[in-house]
Design an enzyme around this catalytic site. Structure first.
Site, PDB file in Angstrom:
ATOM      1  N   GLY A 286       0.810  -1.221   0.000  1.00  0.00           N
ATOM      2  CA  GLY A 286       0.000   0.000   0.000  1.00  0.00           C
ATOM      3  C   GLY A 286       0.837   1.262   0.000  1.00  0.00           C
ATOM      4  O   GLY A 286       0.321   2.358   0.205  1.00  0.00           O
TER       5      GLY A 286
ATOM      6  N   GLY B 229       2.522   2.367  -2.579  1.00  0.00           N
ATOM      7  CA  GLY B 229       2.636   2.910  -3.939  1.00  0.00           C
ATOM      8  C   GLY B 229       3.891   2.464  -4.667  1.00  0.00           C
ATOM      9  O   GLY B 229       4.499   3.241  -5.409  1.00  0.00           O
TER      10      GLY B 229
ATOM     11  N   SER C 167       4.278   0.374  -7.175  1.00  0.00           N
ATOM     12  CA  SER C 167       4.205   0.332  -8.646  1.00  0.00           C
ATOM     13  C   SER C 167       4.316   1.749  -9.218  1.00  0.00           C
ATOM     14  O   SER C 167       4.990   1.961 -10.234  1.00  0.00           O
ATOM     15  CB  SER C 167       2.924  -0.358  -9.113  1.00  0.00           C
ATOM     16  OG  SER C 167       1.801   0.336  -8.631  1.00  0.00           O
TER      17      SER C 167
ATOM     18  N   ASP D  13      -1.410   8.370  -6.876  1.00  0.00           N
ATOM     19  CA  ASP D  13      -0.130   7.740  -6.490  1.00  0.00           C
ATOM     20  C   ASP D  13       1.025   8.271  -7.329  1.00  0.00           C
ATOM     21  O   ASP D  13       2.102   8.593  -6.807  1.00  0.00           O
ATOM     22  CB  ASP D  13      -0.199   6.211  -6.688  1.00  0.00           C
ATOM     23  CG  ASP D  13      -1.122   5.541  -5.680  1.00  0.00           C
ATOM     24  OD1 ASP D  13      -1.878   6.260  -5.007  1.00  0.00           O
ATOM     25  OD2 ASP D  13      -1.090   4.303  -5.575  1.00  0.00           O
TER      26      ASP D  13
HETATM   27  C1  MEV Z   1      -4.510   3.210  -4.244  1.00  0.00           C
HETATM   28  O1  MEV Z   1      -3.256   3.583  -3.671  1.00  0.00           O
HETATM   29  C2  MEV Z   1      -5.516   4.320  -4.085  1.00  0.00           C
HETATM   30  C3  MEV Z   1      -6.876   4.055  -4.694  1.00  0.00           C
HETATM   31  O2  MEV Z   1      -7.663   5.240  -4.481  1.00  0.00           O
HETATM   32  C4  MEV Z   1      -6.793   3.762  -6.165  1.00  0.00           C
HETATM   33  C5  MEV Z   1      -6.331   4.956  -6.979  1.00  0.00           C
HETATM   34  O3  MEV Z   1      -6.402   6.094  -6.516  1.00  0.00           O
HETATM   35  O4  MEV Z   1      -5.937   4.716  -8.130  1.00  0.00           O
HETATM   36  C6  MEV Z   1      -7.588   2.906  -4.017  1.00  0.00           C
END
Ligand code: MEV
Length: 326
Positions: free
Chosen positions: A109, A111, A113, A156
């Site tokens: 989570g 980020g 990628s 992200d």
């Molecule tokens: C993912 O880090 C965040 C989400 O809002 C997806 C996105 O913003 O692309 C879940």
């Protein structure tokens, strides 16, 4: 150039994940855990044009741009899909070696990628003697995420490219916020990887099925984010503002649960953090695995220790810098 190295940070979302996919605002900060990408003119004499290697991820592959084929030699291919898509957009096909050093957990989570994509684009731009244009790199990186994941907001990739604490407005404007949250935030991450694409698709499905229920939830998240923006756009956070922020995080958590992205491990961490003294805690990112963040002024050590008993945790070190050309 014969060699170029660029890095980009990971991120943590403070408010507005998932709602941002429906065009709502969000607030996120760059975390100083970086993806470092080096592009070299090809030295090896393997047949394929492009070789990719990451010691930190125990990953090795050969990428054939003409056929769009990834030949995996070692490791898992997930992150390579982002690299391949980036190469399609930013490389002329000449033989190169790409090295990736990951200084952050993947799929947690944070980020990863987006950071790999942004750093790869920046390294390729530098390698090809193109001007480094941060907003442009963020835009291309978002397109790469969209192609690979099917759905993604620009959040992200924008945070990773620009760095700092940012508010992403409804029409995707980037507004830097003044606050320095240093020393207040702990990130706890599960060993359970979340799948962003699946989580985003799940929320969309629920929204399509029950718009009359889900739209007010998404609108409430927007209101939380707007209120949090006012709290965070100051140099120094006083106790009153800090407490409001904590409460907003807790309400946002309840709404993320209602969106269907919570899981047992995340829920446990959210409540353990609060029990150990956090004034606010919530899922950060897509959920379904991945991470939580906790706002814990004066209690970071207690919260870190409590979380480490059940999962991993780090104190968030924020990065004012996004892309760095090394
Ligand atoms: C993912 O880090 C965040 C989400 O809002 C997806 C996105 O913003 O692309 C879940």
């Amino acid at each position: 150039m014969t060699q170029s190295t660029a890095s980009a940070p990971g991120k943590t979302i403070l408010f507005g994940e998932h709602a941002v996919v429906f065009g709502k605002p969000a607030i996120a900060a760059a975390v100083d855990r970086r993806a470092i990408v080096t592009v070299n003119s090809k030295k090896s004499n393997i047949n394929s044009n492009i070789t990719f290697q990451s010691r930190s991820l125990d990953l090795k592959a050969e990428l054939d741009l003409d056929k769009g084929h990834i030949k995996l030699i070692r490791g898992q291919s997930g992150i390579l899909n982002y690299v391949m898509e980036t190469l399609f957009k930013k490389h002329d096909g000449s033989p190169i070696d790409i090295q990736l050093e990951m200084k952050m957990p993947v799929g947690a989570g944070l980020g990863s990628s987006a950071a790999v994509t942004v750093a790869t684009i920046a390294a390729l731009d530098d390698f090809h003697n193109r001007k480094i244009e941060i907003s442009q790199i963020a835009k291309v990186a978002h397109k790469v995420e969209l192609t690979v994941q099917g759905a993604a907001s620009p959040l992200d990739t924008a945070v990773s490219a620009h760095g700092g604490l940012i508010f992403l407005s409804k029409n995707f404007e980037i507004v830097p916020l003044k606050s320095d949250l240093k020393d207040y935030i702990v990130i706890g991450y599960t060993s359970n990887r979340g799948n962003t694409g699946e989580m985003v698709a799940g929320v969309k499905k629920r929204r399509d099925l029950h718009p009359e229920i889900m739209d007010p939830i998404i609108n409430s998240v927007e209101n939380i984010t707007l209120k949090a923006k006012d709290m965070l756009d100051v140099e120094t956070l006083n106790t009153e503002k800090m407490e409001i922020l904590g409460e907003l995080m807790n309400i946002n958590q309840g709404l993320l649960d209602a969106m269907g992205v919570n899981i047992l491990e995340l829920s446990k961490m959210v409540y353990i953090a609060r029990d150990a003294g956090a004034i606010g805690s919530k899922i950060t990112g897509a959920g379904g695995g991945g991470s939580i963040i906790a706002l814990c002024p004066g209690k970071t050590k207690d919260v870190l220790n409590a979380l480490k008993i059940i999962e991993n945790a780090i104190q968030a070190d924020f990065s004012k810098k996004g892309i760095i050309i090394h």
